[in-house]
Scaffold this motif. Structure first.
Motif, mmCIF file in Angstrom:
data_model
loop_
_atom_site.group_PDB
_atom_site.id
_atom_site.type_symbol
_atom_site.label_atom_id
_atom_site.label_comp_id
_atom_site.label_asym_id
_atom_site.label_seq_id
_atom_site.Cartn_x
_atom_site.Cartn_y
_atom_site.Cartn_z
ATOM 1 N N ALA A 1 -15.744 76.838 38.576
ATOM 2 C CA ALA A 1 -15.245 78.002 39.307
ATOM 3 C C ALA A 1 -15.623 77.951 40.786
ATOM 4 N N GLN A 2 -14.660 78.214 41.640
ATOM 5 C CA GLN A 2 -14.893 78.169 43.078
ATOM 6 C C GLN A 2 -15.984 79.139 43.509
ATOM 7 N N GLU A 3 -16.076 80.264 42.843
ATOM 8 C CA GLU A 3 -17.062 81.276 43.238
ATOM 9 C C GLU A 3 -18.495 80.798 43.068
ATOM 10 N N ASN A 4 -18.679 79.741 42.296
ATOM 11 C CA ASN A 4 -20.034 79.244 42.052
ATOM 12 C C ASN A 4 -20.401 78.055 42.936
ATOM 13 N N TRP A 5 -19.574 77.764 43.931
ATOM 14 C CA TRP A 5 -19.862 76.696 44.889
ATOM 15 C C TRP A 5 -19.797 77.271 46.303
ATOM 16 N N PHE A 6 -20.737 76.891 47.137
ATOM 17 C CA PHE A 6 -20.725 77.390 48.502
ATOM 18 C C PHE A 6 -21.151 76.290 49.474
ATOM 19 N N PRO A 7 -20.629 76.354 50.704
ATOM 20 C CA PRO A 7 -20.992 75.332 51.695
ATOM 21 C C PRO A 7 -22.378 75.588 52.258
ATOM 22 N N TYR A 8 -23.061 74.525 52.638
ATOM 23 C CA TYR A 8 -24.321 74.690 53.361
ATOM 24 C C TYR A 8 -24.004 75.330 54.713
ATOM 25 N N THR A 9 -24.997 75.946 55.297
ATOM 26 C CA THR A 9 -24.750 76.682 56.537
ATOM 27 C C THR A 9 -24.392 75.762 57.704
ATOM 28 N N ASP A 10 -24.718 74.482 57.616
ATOM 29 C CA ASP A 10 -24.363 73.568 58.702
ATOM 30 C C ASP A 10 -23.125 72.743 58.395
ATOM 31 N N THR A 11 -22.473 72.979 57.256
ATOM 32 C CA THR A 11 -21.280 72.201 56.913
ATOM 33 C C THR A 11 -20.162 72.424 57.927
ATOM 34 N N ALA A 12 -19.775 73.660 58.123
ATOM 35 C CA ALA A 12 -18.682 73.951 59.051
ATOM 36 C C ALA A 12 -19.024 73.544 60.488
ATOM 37 N N PRO A 13 -20.208 73.892 61.009
ATOM 38 C CA PRO A 13 -20.526 73.497 62.387
ATOM 39 C C PRO A 13 -20.471 71.992 62.615
ATOM 40 N N VAL A 14 -20.972 71.207 61.655
ATOM 41 C CA VAL A 14 -20.967 69.750 61.831
ATOM 42 C C VAL A 14 -19.558 69.178 61.718
ATOM 43 N N LEU A 15 -18.772 69.671 60.758
ATOM 44 C CA LEU A 15 -17.388 69.197 60.649
ATOM 45 C C LEU A 15 -16.599 69.524 61.907
ATOM 46 N N ARG A 16 -16.808 70.701 62.455
ATOM 47 C CA ARG A 16 -16.113 71.074 63.684
ATOM 48 C C ARG A 16 -16.602 70.247 64.877
ATOM 49 N N ALA A 17 -17.877 69.937 64.910
ATOM 50 C CA ALA A 17 -18.414 69.115 65.993
ATOM 51 C C ALA A 17 -17.810 67.713 65.952
ATOM 52 N N LEU A 18 -17.652 67.164 64.745
ATOM 53 C CA LEU A 18 -17.029 65.850 64.605
ATOM 54 C C LEU A 18 -15.567 65.911 65.030
ATOM 55 N N GLU A 19 -14.910 66.994 64.666
ATOM 56 C CA GLU A 19 -13.509 67.178 65.053
ATOM 57 C C GLU A 19 -13.367 67.198 66.570
ATOM 58 N N ARG A 20 -14.255 67.907 67.244
ATOM 59 C CA ARG A 20 -14.190 67.984 68.706
ATOM 60 C C ARG A 20 -14.411 66.627 69.352
ATOM 61 N N ARG B 1 -10.362 70.040 47.847
ATOM 62 C CA ARG B 1 -9.656 70.619 48.993
ATOM 63 C C ARG B 1 -9.708 72.148 48.930
ATOM 64 N N ARG B 2 -9.653 72.684 47.707
ATOM 65 C CA ARG B 2 -9.646 74.145 47.555
ATOM 66 C C ARG B 2 -10.910 74.746 48.159
ATOM 67 N N ASP B 3 -12.053 74.064 47.972
ATOM 68 C CA ASP B 3 -13.330 74.592 48.450
ATOM 69 C C ASP B 3 -13.429 74.505 49.968
ATOM 70 N N LEU B 4 -12.983 73.381 50.522
ATOM 71 C CA LEU B 4 -13.037 73.218 51.967
ATOM 72 C C LEU B 4 -12.051 74.158 52.649
ATOM 73 N N GLU B 5 -10.893 74.343 52.044
ATOM 74 C CA GLU B 5 -9.916 75.271 52.613
ATOM 75 C C GLU B 5 -10.437 76.702 52.545
ATOM 76 N N ALA B 6 -11.085 77.054 51.424
ATOM 77 C CA ALA B 6 -11.637 78.405 51.289
ATOM 78 C C ALA B 6 -12.736 78.658 52.314
ATOM 79 N N ALA B 7 -13.434 77.587 52.700
ATOM 80 C CA ALA B 7 -14.505 77.712 53.694
ATOM 81 C C ALA B 7 -13.964 77.654 55.121
ATOM 82 N N GLY B 8 -12.644 77.472 55.250
ATOM 83 C CA GLY B 8 -12.026 77.466 56.570
ATOM 84 C C GLY B 8 -12.123 76.157 57.321
ATOM 85 N N VAL B 9 -12.458 75.057 56.609
ATOM 86 C CA VAL B 9 -12.596 73.755 57.281
ATOM 87 C C VAL B 9 -11.728 72.677 56.630
#
Length: 242
Positions: A120-139, A155-163
């Protein structure tokens, strides 16, 4: 006398004329999913959610006892044997988990419910630095891929996390019918990114699985296998890039 140390099997050979050349810079990054970019909720939280979803009285739950039962069951030889190859397809994963949870007395009658909660997606969550690091690599223009032994499309989890848009390639075991450290997973991700394996780093938490990337010419960054719930330490990747 140490020549054999330099004759380990490799899926990708470096041309002789490049062996004394400067080490190529990192131009692409591959990440493991579970316990690297995302993690499951803590065991006690997971089991409490399963208990509640089953409509059982929380007042009757001894969560510490249930956690001990689950962990003890996971150490049984036949349970560990059942986990081999479990990420090759959904059915094998389901059966492997059923063997495990089937050894937990307090989960009797709700094993299937508990299994569905694992996915279940509700039982998985990103680490607090996942999005910042992925965005930094993107930049920085560094392409990113995910290489995972898993039985659902993350993909469902990363999309739900906005990355979701920050990841360009996925090599997932259940889709390719092979598990890390099989070279095909790493090479598939590199190919999809258009990345040279020698200019790519694999980031994960399992030395045997994620560290297998070195046989393909990649570098590997292995994070400590600890149950972190905040930052994972992914900014180490950014320091590698300079």
């Amino acid at each position: 006398m140490y020549t054999h140390l330099y004759s380990l099997p490799s899926a990708v050979e470096t041309p002789d004329d490049e062996l004394d050349a400067p080490v190529p810079p990192i131009e692409a990054v591959l990440f493991d999913f579970a316990n690297t970019l995302f993690r499951m909720v803590p065991t006690d939280v997971f089991l409490l959610r399963v208990w509640q979803a089953a409509g059982r009285d929380v007042a009757e739950l001894d969560i510490e006892s249930l956690v001990r039962e689950v962990r003890a069951a996971g150490l049984l030889p036949h349970v560990q044997a059942a986990q081999v190859g479990r990420d090759l397809d959904v059915q094998r994963h389901r059966e492997a988990t059923r063997v495990w949870f089937g050894e937990v007395p307090q989960l009797a009658g709700i094993v299937d419910l508990a299994y569905e909660a694992v996915l279940a997606q509700e039982n998985w969550f990103p680490y607090t630095d996942t999005a910042p690091v992925l965005r930094a690599l993107e930049r920085r223009g560094i392409p990113v891929g995910v290489v995972s032994n898993i039985v659902w499309d993350v993909r469902r989890d990363l999309e739900a996390a906005g990355v979701g848009d920050a990841v360009r390639a996925y090599a997932l075991s259940y889709q390719l019918n092979c598990e890390k450290p099989d070279p095909r997973l790493f090479l598939k991700a590199c190919a999809d990114l258009g990345a040279d394996p020698r200019r790519t780093v694999m980031v994960g938490d399992n030395p045997a699985q994620d560290g297998g990337a070195v046989a393909c010419g990649l570098r590997a960054l292995i994070l400590p296998a600890e149950p972190r719930t905040g930052d994972r330490g992914l900014d180490s990747v950014l320091r590698l890039l300079g």
